[in-house]
Scaffold this motif. Structure first.
Motif, mmCIF file in Angstrom:
data_model
loop_
_atom_site.group_PDB
_atom_site.id
_atom_site.type_symbol
_atom_site.label_atom_id
_atom_site.label_comp_id
_atom_site.label_asym_id
_atom_site.label_seq_id
_atom_site.Cartn_x
_atom_site.Cartn_y
_atom_site.Cartn_z
ATOM 1 N N GLU A 20 0.826 -1.202 0.000
ATOM 2 C CA GLU A 20 0.000 0.000 0.000
ATOM 3 C C GLU A 20 0.863 1.257 0.000
ATOM 4 O O GLU A 20 1.905 1.309 0.657
ATOM 5 C CB GLU A 20 -0.898 -0.001 1.238
ATOM 6 C CG GLU A 20 -1.823 1.181 1.323
ATOM 7 C CD GLU A 20 -2.796 1.064 2.471
ATOM 8 O OE1 GLU A 20 -3.931 1.508 2.299
ATOM 9 O OE2 GLU A 20 -2.410 0.522 3.531
ATOM 10 N N ARG A 22 -0.309 5.374 0.197
ATOM 11 C CA ARG A 22 -1.319 6.436 0.222
ATOM 12 C C ARG A 22 -2.700 5.952 -0.179
ATOM 13 O O ARG A 22 -3.394 6.558 -0.999
ATOM 14 C CB ARG A 22 -0.874 7.594 -0.644
ATOM 15 C CG ARG A 22 0.396 8.216 -0.101
ATOM 16 C CD ARG A 22 0.783 9.418 -0.856
ATOM 17 N NE ARG A 22 1.987 9.982 -0.251
ATOM 18 C CZ ARG A 22 2.739 10.871 -0.815
ATOM 19 N NH1 ARG A 22 2.429 11.340 -2.000
ATOM 20 N NH2 ARG A 22 3.808 11.326 -0.198
ATOM 21 N N GLY A 23 -3.091 4.832 0.394
ATOM 22 C CA GLY A 23 -4.441 4.315 0.179
ATOM 23 C C GLY A 23 -4.610 3.423 -1.033
ATOM 24 O O GLY A 23 -5.620 2.745 -1.158
ATOM 25 N N GLU A 24 -3.639 3.407 -1.925
ATOM 26 C CA GLU A 24 -3.716 2.538 -3.098
ATOM 27 C C GLU A 24 -3.007 1.226 -2.780
ATOM 28 O O GLU A 24 -1.865 1.229 -2.309
ATOM 29 C CB GLU A 24 -3.064 3.181 -4.309
ATOM 30 C CG GLU A 24 -3.095 2.281 -5.528
ATOM 31 C CD GLU A 24 -2.288 2.800 -6.708
ATOM 32 O OE1 GLU A 24 -1.913 1.969 -7.553
ATOM 33 O OE2 GLU A 24 -2.014 4.008 -6.764
ATOM 34 N N GLN A 25 -3.681 0.124 -3.047
ATOM 35 C CA GLN A 25 -3.071 -1.191 -2.831
ATOM 36 C C GLN A 25 -2.843 -1.865 -4.167
ATOM 37 O O GLN A 25 -3.632 -1.713 -5.097
ATOM 38 C CB GLN A 25 -3.966 -2.066 -1.957
ATOM 39 C CG GLN A 25 -4.065 -1.582 -0.535
ATOM 40 C CD GLN A 25 -4.808 -2.572 0.350
ATOM 41 O OE1 GLN A 25 -5.513 -3.455 -0.115
ATOM 42 N NE2 GLN A 25 -4.642 -2.413 1.655
#
Length: 98
Positions: A20, A22-25
């Motif tokens: 992950e 900044r919120g993106e996986q």
């Protein structure tokens, strides 16, 4: 141009990991590393973790990415690169002649 992202391992099976930033996986390959645990910070290029990062280094890379965004938008970006202000650029040790 390719940017490496400082990602955090959420879960791993040793071959790939859910990471992950900044919120993106995204799922990334772990084949170049020796099975780092969940919570470890890794530098990811093109969905491949290439090395482990210390927390401070991960923060600096994140700030540099923010600085690039600010520069692209015509905003002041100097504060994102505070570690580089007032010092001469240094070659990596393996490129120095001494």
């Amino acid at each position: 141009m390719c940017l490496g992202l400082p990602m955090t391992i959420v879960e791993t099976d040793g071959i790939s990991a859910l990471c992950e930033f900044r919120g993106e996986q995204r799922r990334v390959s772990m084949l170049l590393l020796s099975d780092p645990p969940a919570g470890a910070r890794v530098l990811v290029f093109i969905d491949t973790a290439v090395r482990l990062l210390h927390e401070a280094e991960a923060r600096l890379i994140g700030a540099a990415i923010d600085g690039l965004g600010a520069a692209i938008n015509g905003e002041d970006c100097d504060h994102f690169f505070a570690d580089l202000i007032d010092r001469e650029p240094q070659l990596p040790e393996h490129l120095r002649l001494d």
